[in-house]
Design a protein around this motif. Structure first.
Motif, mmCIF file in Angstrom:
data_model
loop_
_atom_site.group_PDB
_atom_site.id
_atom_site.type_symbol
_atom_site.label_atom_id
_atom_site.label_comp_id
_atom_site.label_asym_id
_atom_site.label_seq_id
_atom_site.Cartn_x
_atom_site.Cartn_y
_atom_site.Cartn_z
ATOM 1 N N LEU A 1 0.860 -1.187 0.000
ATOM 2 C CA LEU A 1 0.000 0.000 0.000
ATOM 3 C C LEU A 1 0.895 1.235 0.000
ATOM 4 O O LEU A 1 1.566 1.521 0.991
ATOM 5 N N MET A 2 0.935 1.946 -1.119
ATOM 6 C CA MET A 2 1.748 3.155 -1.201
ATOM 7 C C MET A 2 0.972 4.332 -0.626
ATOM 8 O O MET A 2 -0.170 4.591 -1.013
ATOM 9 N N ILE A 3 1.591 5.034 0.327
ATOM 10 C CA ILE A 3 0.984 6.189 0.994
ATOM 11 C C ILE A 3 1.771 7.432 0.599
ATOM 12 O O ILE A 3 2.998 7.453 0.715
ATOM 13 N N GLY B 1 3.150 1.246 2.881
ATOM 14 C CA GLY B 1 2.461 1.145 4.157
ATOM 15 C C GLY B 1 2.874 -0.044 5.007
ATOM 16 O O GLY B 1 3.052 0.095 6.219
ATOM 17 N N CYS B 2 3.026 -1.232 4.403
ATOM 18 C CA CYS B 2 3.395 -2.415 5.179
ATOM 19 C C CYS B 2 4.776 -2.227 5.801
ATOM 20 O O CYS B 2 4.993 -2.546 6.978
ATOM 21 N N ASP B 3 5.686 -1.697 5.015
ATOM 22 C CA ASP B 3 7.041 -1.440 5.509
ATOM 23 C C ASP B 3 7.036 -0.358 6.581
ATOM 24 O O ASP B 3 7.748 -0.441 7.581
ATOM 25 N N LEU B 4 6.197 0.661 6.387
ATOM 26 C CA LEU B 4 6.114 1.760 7.350
ATOM 27 C C LEU B 4 5.601 1.271 8.695
ATOM 28 O O LEU B 4 6.076 1.718 9.745
ATOM 29 N N HIS C 1 -2.079 -0.812 11.603
ATOM 30 C CA HIS C 1 -2.088 -2.226 12.009
ATOM 31 C C HIS C 1 -1.144 -2.974 11.070
ATOM 32 O O HIS C 1 -0.822 -2.489 9.975
ATOM 33 N N PRO C 2 -0.678 -4.148 11.472
ATOM 34 C CA PRO C 2 0.223 -4.902 10.605
ATOM 35 C C PRO C 2 -0.483 -5.315 9.319
ATOM 36 O O PRO C 2 -1.703 -5.388 9.251
ATOM 37 N N CYS C 3 0.317 -5.594 8.293
ATOM 38 C CA CYS C 3 -0.235 -6.087 7.026
ATOM 39 C C CYS C 3 -0.864 -7.472 7.227
ATOM 40 O O CYS C 3 -0.483 -8.181 8.155
ATOM 41 N N PRO C 4 -1.808 -7.825 6.394
ATOM 42 C CA PRO C 4 -2.244 -7.094 5.190
ATOM 43 C C PRO C 4 -3.291 -6.031 5.513
ATOM 44 O O PRO C 4 -3.881 -6.030 6.586
ATOM 45 N N PHE C 5 -3.511 -5.133 4.551
ATOM 46 C CA PHE C 5 -4.582 -4.150 4.627
ATOM 47 C C PHE C 5 -5.789 -4.681 3.858
ATOM 48 O O PHE C 5 -5.667 -5.534 2.991
#
Length: 203
Positions: free
Chosen positions: A86-88, A110-113, A139-143
């Motif tokens: 997920l790119m934020i 997002g997951c890395d963040l 919250h942790p991945c996944p979204f």
């Protein structure tokens, strides 16, 4: 007059960034957010743009005005699919004649963040703002595979300790790994200096 404002802003930003104050004021989020500000922020408009979205369902996106209180930003987005990427993106604009990019242009996966800020002050700022404004997303991945509902406020503590007075637009965009837009937001707000003189030259 407009040219004078642009020149002053450019010189000020160069001095600000050159001395390292920019990084301390903008990105040292947890230490800076509770300090006092010499300005106030008033949200004028809140929009979800580029609708309808291909992979998400927007149930609500509106601004709630309250008498003598800070306005609320209400959003509800159904995300049926599951995403491991997920790119934020956040980008701030300042209104000279038209809106122009100004100071903040940040993006992160997002997951890395959520796992690691990598001692990057830019990413620490992004994470702090998301945690305070859009806590349902932290919250942790996944979204996905759920509906994200949030009522938020834009507060001075999310911004640098000192910014020019004037009109701003903050863009926030969330996209998939294949660059499909899940949601795209715009927040229009005004920064007003405290005290008698409210010129942007006093920051």
């Amino acid at each position: 007059m407009v040219h004078l404002r642009i020149v002053f802003l450019n010189v000020s930003v160069l001095l600000w960034t050159g001395t390292g104050v920019y990084a301390q004021n903008v990105f040292n989020y947890e230490e800076q957010k509770n300090l006092s500000r010499s300005y106030t922020i008033q949200v004028q408009r809140f929009l979800c743009i580029d609708t309808p979205y291909k992979e998400t369902i927007l149930h609500e996106c509106r601004m709630i005005f309250r008498r003598n209180q800070r306005s609320l930003l209400s959003i509800s987005l159904e995300m049926p699919n599951v995403y491991h990427f997920l790119m934020i993106q956040f980008q701030l604009h300042y209104k000279f004649i038209n809106y122009q990019p100004f100071l903040i242009d940040a993006r992160a996966e997002g997951c890395d963040l959520m796992r690691d800020r990598k001692n990057d002050p830019n990413r620490h700022w992004m994470y702090g703002v998301i945690k305070d404004m859009i806590s349902s997303l932290v919250h942790p991945c996944p979204f996905g595979n759920r509906t994200y509902t949030q009522i938020a406020m834009l507060k001075e503590e999310y911004a640098p300790r000192s910014v020019p007075a004037g009109e701003y637009r903050m863009d926030a965009k969330f996209t998939t790994q294949t660059n499909v837009t899940l949601i795209s937001l715009q927040i229009f707000f005004e920064v007003r200096r405290k005290g008698i003189l409210k010129s942007m030259l006093e920051w």
